[in-house]
Design an enzyme around this catalytic site. Structure first.
Site, mmCIF file in Angstrom:
data_model
loop_
_atom_site.group_PDB
_atom_site.id
_atom_site.type_symbol
_atom_site.label_atom_id
_atom_site.label_comp_id
_atom_site.label_asym_id
_atom_site.label_seq_id
_atom_site.Cartn_x
_atom_site.Cartn_y
_atom_site.Cartn_z
ATOM 1 N N GLU A 200 61.580 53.767 6.231
ATOM 2 C CA GLU A 200 61.336 52.360 5.884
ATOM 3 C C GLU A 200 60.022 51.897 6.479
ATOM 4 O O GLU A 200 59.569 52.418 7.498
ATOM 5 C CB GLU A 200 62.423 51.449 6.498
ATOM 6 C CG GLU A 200 63.760 51.557 5.836
ATOM 7 C CD GLU A 200 64.815 50.651 6.450
ATOM 8 O OE1 GLU A 200 64.624 50.188 7.603
ATOM 9 O OE2 GLU A 200 65.823 50.411 5.783
ATOM 10 N N HIS A 208 67.164 39.395 14.675
ATOM 11 C CA HIS A 208 68.407 39.989 14.190
ATOM 12 C C HIS A 208 69.347 38.841 13.850
ATOM 13 O O HIS A 208 69.795 38.128 14.742
ATOM 14 C CB HIS A 208 69.014 40.891 15.268
ATOM 15 C CG HIS A 208 70.396 41.398 14.957
ATOM 16 N ND1 HIS A 208 70.762 42.714 15.116
ATOM 17 C CD2 HIS A 208 71.501 40.775 14.498
ATOM 18 C CE1 HIS A 208 72.027 42.857 14.762
ATOM 19 N NE2 HIS A 208 72.504 41.691 14.396
ATOM 20 N N LYS A 237 73.687 43.648 22.733
ATOM 21 C CA LYS A 237 73.528 42.193 22.642
ATOM 22 C C LYS A 237 73.968 41.563 23.952
ATOM 23 O O LYS A 237 74.965 41.987 24.549
ATOM 24 C CB LYS A 237 74.392 41.649 21.498
ATOM 25 C CG LYS A 237 73.947 42.155 20.134
ATOM 26 C CD LYS A 237 74.950 41.789 19.053
ATOM 27 C CE LYS A 237 74.550 42.439 17.730
ATOM 28 N NZ LYS A 237 75.616 42.339 16.716
ATOM 29 N N GLU A 275 74.350 42.509 8.581
ATOM 30 C CA GLU A 275 73.223 42.310 9.500
ATOM 31 C C GLU A 275 71.917 42.327 8.719
ATOM 32 O O GLU A 275 71.706 43.212 7.882
ATOM 33 C CB GLU A 275 73.148 43.453 10.514
ATOM 34 C CG GLU A 275 74.315 43.547 11.453
ATOM 35 C CD GLU A 275 74.149 44.690 12.470
ATOM 36 O OE1 GLU A 275 75.002 44.776 13.348
ATOM 37 O OE2 GLU A 275 73.180 45.481 12.372
ATOM 38 N N ARG A 292 84.210 45.336 10.641
ATOM 39 C CA ARG A 292 85.169 45.060 11.712
ATOM 40 C C ARG A 292 84.988 43.627 12.199
ATOM 41 O O ARG A 292 84.017 42.961 11.846
ATOM 42 C CB ARG A 292 84.897 45.998 12.890
ATOM 43 C CG ARG A 292 83.482 45.816 13.428
ATOM 44 C CD ARG A 292 83.222 46.434 14.776
ATOM 45 N NE ARG A 292 81.947 46.009 15.317
ATOM 46 C CZ ARG A 292 80.780 46.553 15.039
ATOM 47 N NH1 ARG A 292 80.699 47.584 14.212
ATOM 48 N NH2 ARG A 292 79.659 46.073 15.573
ATOM 49 N N VAL A 295 82.334 41.443 18.504
ATOM 50 C CA VAL A 295 82.425 40.832 19.840
ATOM 51 C C VAL A 295 82.108 39.337 19.760
ATOM 52 O O VAL A 295 82.799 38.503 20.345
ATOM 53 C CB VAL A 295 81.451 41.526 20.820
ATOM 54 C CG1 VAL A 295 81.424 40.809 22.170
ATOM 55 C CG2 VAL A 295 81.798 43.001 21.005
HETATM 56 C C1 MV4 Z 1 64.400 48.344 12.046
HETATM 57 C C2 MV4 Z 1 63.463 47.670 12.827
HETATM 58 C C3 MV4 Z 1 62.229 47.412 12.258
HETATM 59 N N1 MV4 Z 1 61.948 47.828 11.003
HETATM 60 N N2 MV4 Z 1 64.066 48.745 10.802
HETATM 61 C C4 MV4 Z 1 67.763 48.677 15.424
HETATM 62 C C5 MV4 Z 1 69.220 48.897 15.270
HETATM 63 C C6 MV4 Z 1 69.435 49.378 13.888
HETATM 64 N N3 MV4 Z 1 70.501 48.648 13.292
HETATM 65 C C7 MV4 Z 1 68.160 49.117 13.187
HETATM 66 N N4 MV4 Z 1 67.227 48.633 14.139
HETATM 67 C C8 MV4 Z 1 65.969 48.283 13.766
HETATM 68 N N5 MV4 Z 1 65.623 48.625 12.506
HETATM 69 C C9 MV4 Z 1 62.861 48.484 10.303
HETATM 70 N N6 MV4 Z 1 62.565 48.895 9.077
HETATM 71 C C10 MV4 Z 1 63.807 47.282 14.117
HETATM 72 C C11 MV4 Z 1 65.066 47.596 14.597
HETATM 73 C C12 MV4 Z 1 65.317 47.181 15.951
HETATM 74 C C13 MV4 Z 1 66.188 46.139 16.248
HETATM 75 C C14 MV4 Z 1 66.884 45.470 15.257
HETATM 76 C C15 MV4 Z 1 67.744 44.454 15.558
HETATM 77 C C16 MV4 Z 1 67.902 44.070 16.874
HETATM 78 C C17 MV4 Z 1 67.233 44.710 17.885
HETATM 79 C C18 MV4 Z 1 66.369 45.754 17.581
HETATM 80 C C19 MV4 Z 1 65.703 46.401 18.613
HETATM 81 C C20 MV4 Z 1 64.871 47.436 18.313
HETATM 82 C C21 MV4 Z 1 64.680 47.837 16.988
#
Ligand code: MV4
Length: 447
Positions: A200, A208, A237, A275, A292, A295
């Site tokens: 990606e 988030h 979190k 999310e 689910r 928290v």
């Molecule tokens: C991402 C991103 C930036 N760009 N994808 C972290 C957990 C997983 N669910 C996906 N994550 C991320 N995906 C793209 N294309 C940044 C993160 C990310 C993040 C996302 C949500 C909350 C905290 C985070 C911390 C680091 C990276």
């Protein structure tokens, strides 16, 4: 309606489920490991069955032990809480096979959402915005490099079996590609037994933001607005709030409708969360779906006046939801209190709680399983309480949260309370203008 629900979990969420069951006139069965003999979920449930030794794998993750406990107590449903077996497709399938209602997603839905590339393709087909990148899995490094050049660096490769930040690598330019690819493949193969990767565009400094949805067996899905979970440390979190300081009514409506479309596309029943990442331009993109209860569900409960566990149970029993989307009228925030030392890298701090007093008063809710004299076992996650505060404005909630945290007395162990107090006083946090990287530069010294 169910007559007896077995709660396949421990800690505060087991208590949370027992409380709603009590109010609904449903009997409860607790299961516990030998480390949890003196736990409140064992005492508050109508019946309790020991399911094995402290190691999760031999107790809370043991499908045969839990199914046996349900059989001998004649439970007609199982609530899995969060973590443990809550998103285990095999467990969902076995419950169905034994005629025990699993209060959660079907095996098929769990498999679909557990494979991130498949989940993304399904959401895209349903009309949910997704981050530009590969269509499904990458076949080779060469394919990845060509695609990365097309969409532009930085990019991110993610394990299709991953989630929660495991098995991903950020790539800033082509020279880094091969190593990032090899590392991500190696790590995901070892961790998940599946080394499939997808690519990606990397979204820099996102928020988030997740949407709570509830679906019923009649194909109706509604959303209960968003939770902002940008305050995280190493994918854990620490604070969640609703409404998000950066979500306008117009964005809420678009994200809510997207979440409904996504959940409806897979015939989702029960409580789920979609999310999203929101970039600095206010564009939102699907990230993952959690099948689910989460928290942080209580902040949504406080602002909507809905009991989400009750909704889960009602929907699982075949009752319809009201089908109303929700517009926030109140503000709520949750601080996760962990038995960890925030001044020393959040090192776990299990042990005996010698003194304990919970905060209270208007707009304060505590979801916790600990008591004075309780010994926190080292075997499980370190969350020992959630302080949930509601109020008329974000400013009021932060003031009230600080007041509640200052009232909290807990001795014998280190906790994250001093961190949360500092955060409530922090101008950057107070401004509402922060990203998921906020805690990377936060001063944790001397807490
Ligand atoms: C991402 C991103 C930036 N760009 N994808 C972290 C957990 C997983 N669910 C996906 N994550 C991320 N995906 C793209 N294309 C940044 C993160 C990310 C993040 C996302 C949500 C909350 C905290 C985070 C911390 C680091 C990276």
């Amino acid at each position: 309606m169910f007559k007896k629900i077995l709660i396949a979990n421990r800690g505060e969420i087991a208590l949370r489920v027992i409380r709603t069951c009590r109010e609904m006139g449903i009997n409860t069965v607790a299961v516990y490991s030998t480390a949890d003999r003196d736990s409140l979920h064992v005492r508050f449930a109508d019946e309790a069955v020991c399911i094995g030794p402290p190691t999760s794998r031999q107790s809370y993750l043991s499908i045969p032990n839990i199914i046996s406990a349900a059989e001998i107590t004649n439970a007609d449903a199982i609530h899995p809480g969060y973590g443990f077996l809550s998103e285990n497709a095999e467990f969902s399938r076995i419950c169905a096979e034994y005629g025990i209602k699993f209060i959660g997603a079907t095996a098929e839905q769990i498999n679909y959402m557990g494979d991130k590339a498949t989940a993304k393709a399904t959401m895209k087909a349903a009309g949910v915005p997704v981050i530009p990148g590969s269509e499904g899995l990458l076949e080779s490094v060469e394919e990845g490099k060509i695609l990365a050049k097309e969409i532009g660096y930085p990019v991110i490769v993610k394990a299709t079996a991953g989630g929660g930040g495991r098995g991903m690598r950020i790539i800033k330019n082509e020279s880094e590609f091969q190593k990032a690819w090899d590392d991500a493949k190696m790590e995901s193969g070892a961790a998940f037994g599946n080394d499939g990767l997808y690519l990606e565009k990397f979204v820099e400094e996102p928020r988030h933001i997740e949407i709570q949805v509830v679906g019923d067996q009649f194909g109706r899905v509604c959303h209960l607005s968003e939770r902002d979970c940008s305050i995280q440390r190493r994918h854990q979190k620490l604070v969640e709030e609703t409404p998000s300081p950066i979500v306008s009514p117009e964005l809420r409506e678009r994200m809510g409708q997207a979440a409904i479309k996504g959940a409806a596309a897979i015939g989702y029943e029960g409580a789920g969360t979609i999310e999203f990442l929101v970039d600095k331009y206010g564009e939102f993109y699907f990230m993952e779906m959690n099948t689910r209860i989460q928290v942080e569900h209580p902040i949504t409960e406080e602002v909507t006046n809905f009991d989400l566990i009750k909704e889960q149970i009602k929907v699982a029993a075949g009752q319809p939801i009201s089908g109303q989307n929700y517009t926030p009228q109140l503000y709520a925030m949750e601080c996760r209190i962990n038995a960890e030392d925030p001044a020393n890298g959040f090192r776990p701090s299990p042990g005996k709680i010698t003194q304990l007093h919970f905060p209270g008063g208007h707009g304060v809710r505590i979801d916790s399983h600990v008591y004075a004299g309780y010994t926190i076992p080292p075997n499980y996650d370190s969350m020992i309480a959630k302080v949930i505060v509601s109020g008329q404005s974000r400013a009021e909630v932060m003031t009230r949260m600080k007041r509640a945290l200052q009232e909290f007395v807990i001795e014998g162990i280190k906790t994250t309370i001093p961190f949360h107090i500092r955060l409530m006083d922090d101008p950057g946090f107070q401004s509402g203008n922060f990203t998921t990287k906020y805690l990377e530069t936060f001063d944790f010294s001397g807490l």
